[in-house]
Design an enzyme around this catalytic site. Structure first.
Site, short mmCIF file in Angstrom:
data_model
loop_
_atom_site.label_atom_id
_atom_site.label_comp_id
_atom_site.label_asym_id
_atom_site.label_seq_id
_atom_site.Cartn_x
_atom_site.Cartn_y
_atom_site.Cartn_z
N PRO A 1 1.20 -0.56 -0.03
CA PRO A 1 -0.05 -0.55 0.31
C PRO A 1 0.77 1.30 -0.02
O PRO A 1 2.38 1.52 -0.11
CB PRO A 1 -0.60 -0.02 1.63
CG PRO A 1 -0.65 -1.76 2.04
CD PRO A 1 0.51 -1.72 1.21
N GLY B 1 6.25 2.58 2.93
CA GLY B 1 8.44 2.63 2.89
C GLY B 1 8.88 2.39 2.03
O GLY B 1 10.20 1.22 1.67
N GLU C 1 -23.46 8.76 20.51
CA GLU C 1 -22.31 8.56 20.87
C GLU C 1 -22.13 7.30 22.73
O GLU C 1 -21.50 6.34 22.54
CB GLU C 1 -21.24 9.56 21.82
CG GLU C 1 -20.81 9.89 20.47
CD GLU C 1 -20.64 9.72 18.87
OE1 GLU C 1 -19.68 8.55 19.29
OE2 GLU C 1 -20.81 9.95 17.81
#
Length: 610
Positions: free
Chosen positions: A207, A211, A430
């Site tokens: 993805p 790095g 919530e």
């Protein structure tokens, strides 16, 4: 008999001859005055005046004109001419003025000066015009018009790269696969002794932000060899054949600097599958570039120490000829880091940041499940920026936690105005999520609840953090996730007997979870272990393609509705039974606006013990 189009090309000298002929024509048209003598024509009366003033020096008579030299008003000697006139006393006047009689007066400059003014200056003029036009063309085309075939690869030597495997964290498997390449570049003899050859290429797949480019630079830094870096898009040109020329130039430079590493980023730009649509929407330039790349990878000797590294997040789109052994021999996954990897990445990026001694990277690592290395680096930077805004000289745990929320949900909208009724609905919404999560078995613990709006559009959110890393999700776990996602809408119905648009994101997530359970994970009794859709690109998006008929697709939709309805009913049941506790928790949240998971559990435990 077909002729080779290459043999029909004119030699370069032919074009030079054409250019010179055009130049001579333009020279005669544009600069005729430079080839003609510089003589000033005057009237006969002016000629007589110059004689009287004794300024005439030399005189020559032609059949139809008189040519003479004389001093002008500034004292410089110039050439003049005038017409013939019946004048019997002309010779006497000239003798009295001291003028000399000559056979002819040269009316042209010296041969050298004539050549310079007649040829050199025009050529210089047209060369300058050509350079200006080529620069204008280069600016419009985004490159140097006189260097089409150059690869423009960035070359880094050891001192410029400055990256080693110590700078790469969370990718231990990828580093291990690349260490062998580094060892070969350091000690090629021990591999040659047994008959092993260096892999020609390694493809880094993963993805965005994991790095891949950093790993390639680290390989070059560890091997202490030159590092060529170029993007796949730099091979794409508007002229057919230029991309292939750049590939040839790149491999030529690499062969000259061997041992070295060539890194092609986003290789899918030129390495896409060939569809054979020549003349019908096909891309001749891209395919020629790919063919040249395949040829070059076959042509060079791996024993010389030239390693080709490439990166992509679209491996499914690459041509099979590019992936066969002998070209890219190794495919190295560079996946999203696990918990241990995330903690290591956070520590690497925190080296140059002043961190508080009490910072707990493990907590941040658990809260950032699914984050890439680039996102973790951004979290550290956001925490440092927040510390500066708050007037501190060190980064605290609060800064890191707030930066995690900033990356996930955006910045706080402190200026947002929400009326009391809507604020109350948001609080119950919530708390509904949190309370359902707390009552379900094996659900992730609640870490934080807030009703402060965010720039992402969220009016509030409930954050859950797993206590340990998980790589598998059971059917029960995913059903619990559905119940938690429907808990916000269920709270609105139980308390206010209405529904709002605040559950839109929850509904979207719940629908995706339920559909994934049915079509990809085989967690439905009606369909069983049957794949009904496939993910198009696992690294860039979650877009899927159906692998079933329209009738089956309709049955899948019905099963999704049934699964979500059952989860919704269960959430309503939990909240109805805990109505008093929900009221108390919602009131506390309205007062504080943000409560931690510890506060939430303290209130629950206190209520349960009463």
């Amino acid at each position: 008999m077909k002729t080779d189009p290459k043999n029909t090309r004119k030699p370069l000298a032919f074009y030079y001859v054409i250019a010179m002929l055009v130049l001579m024509l333009l020279n005669a048209l544009v600069f005729p005055s430079l080839m003609s003598p510089r003589v000033r024509e005057v009237s006969y009366s002016e000629f007589l005046t110059m004689i009287e003033e004794k300024r005439v020096q030399e005189v020559a008579m032609d059949t139809d004109q008189i040519v003479f030299t004389a001093q002008n008003a500034e004292g410089d000697v110039s050439i003049y001419k005038t017409g013939l006139w019946p004048d019997e006393k002309l010779v006497d006047r000239l003798n009295e003025s001291g003028a000399q009689f000559t056979a002819a007066i040269p009316t042209q400059d010296s041969p050298l000066l004539s050549f310079i003014t007649g040829w050199v200056l025009p050529i210089v003029f047209f060369v300058i015009i050509g350079q200006l036009m080529s620069r204008m063309l280069a600016k419009r085309m985004g490159g140097n018009a006189m260097q089409f075939g150059k690869s423009n690869a960035k070359v880094y030597v050891e001192s410029q790269t400055g990256k080693t495997f110590a700078d790469v964290a969370g990718q231990d498997e990828a580093k291990e696969a690349l260490r062998e390449i580094v060892d070969f570049l350091h000690n090629p003899d021990k591999y040659k002794a047994i008959g092993a050859s260096l892999p020609k290429g390694a493809l880094l797949v993963g993805p965005p932000g994991t790095g891949k480019t950093l790993l390639a630079k680290a390989v070059a830094g560890e091997a202490k060899v030159p590092f060529f870096s170029i993007s796949g898009s730099e091979f794409v040109e508007m002229f057919v054949g230029m991309g292939a020329a750049k590939v040839r130039d790149l491999f030529k430079q690499a062969a000259e600097k061997a041992p070295c590493i060539v890194f092609i980023d986003e290789i899918d730009t030129i390495g896409k599958k060939r569809d054979g649509a020549q003349g019908m929407g096909g891309n001749d330039e891209r395919e020629q570039t790919l063919n040249q790349l395949l040829t070059e990878m076959d042509g060079f000797d791996g024993a010389k120490g030239v390693v080709i590294l490439a990166a992509t997040n679209r491996p499914e789109s690459l041509d099979k000829a590019l992936l066969r052994p002998g070209r890219f021999d190794r495919r190295i996954p560079v996946e999203l880091p696990d918990l241990q990897g995330r903690v290591a990445i956070l520590k690497v990026h925190a080296k140059n940041v002043k961190m508080d001694a009490q910072v707990d990277f493990d907590t941040i690592g658990r809260a950032t499940s699914g984050a890439s290395g680039a996102e973790l680096a951004n979290i550290i930077n956001e925490a440092a920026l927040r510390a500066v805004r708050m007037g501190r000289d060190t980064v605290t745990q609060t800064d890191l936690e707030e930066s995690v929320e900033t990356v996930i949900a955006g910045y706080q909208r402190k200026g947002a105005v929400i009326n009391e009724r809507e604020k109350k609905i948001i609080a119950y919404h919530e708390i509904g999520h949190a309370l359902v999560a707390a009552r379900l078995k094996d659900a992730a613990p609640v870490h934080k609840i807030t009703i402060i709006p965010r720039t992402s559009g969220a009016l509030g959110y409930t954050m859950q953090v797993e206590e340990e890393e998980r790589v598998l999700m059971s059917r029960a776990d995913m059903l619990n996730q559905l119940v938690i996602l429907t808990g916000g809408r269920a709270a609105e119905e139980v308390v206010f007997h209405t529904i709002t648009s605040g559950a839109s994101n929850d509904i979207e997530k719940a629908t995706n979870v339920a559909r994934t359970m049915i079509t990809r994970y085989g967690m439905s009794d009606q369909f069983g272990m049957v794949a009904l859709e496939t993910v198009n690109n696992p690294y860039l998006s979650a877009d899927t393609s159906l692998m079933c008929s329209q009738d089956t697709s309709a049955r899948v939709d019905a099963e999704v509705q049934k699964m979500i309805a059952q989860a919704h009913d269960k959430a309503i049941e939990i909240l109805t039974n805990d109505r008093d506790l929900m009221d108390r928790l919602a009131g506390h949240l309205l007062e504080k606006e943000t409560i931690t998971g510890v506060e939430f559990m303290e209130i629950m435990e206190k209520e349960d013990h009463q």
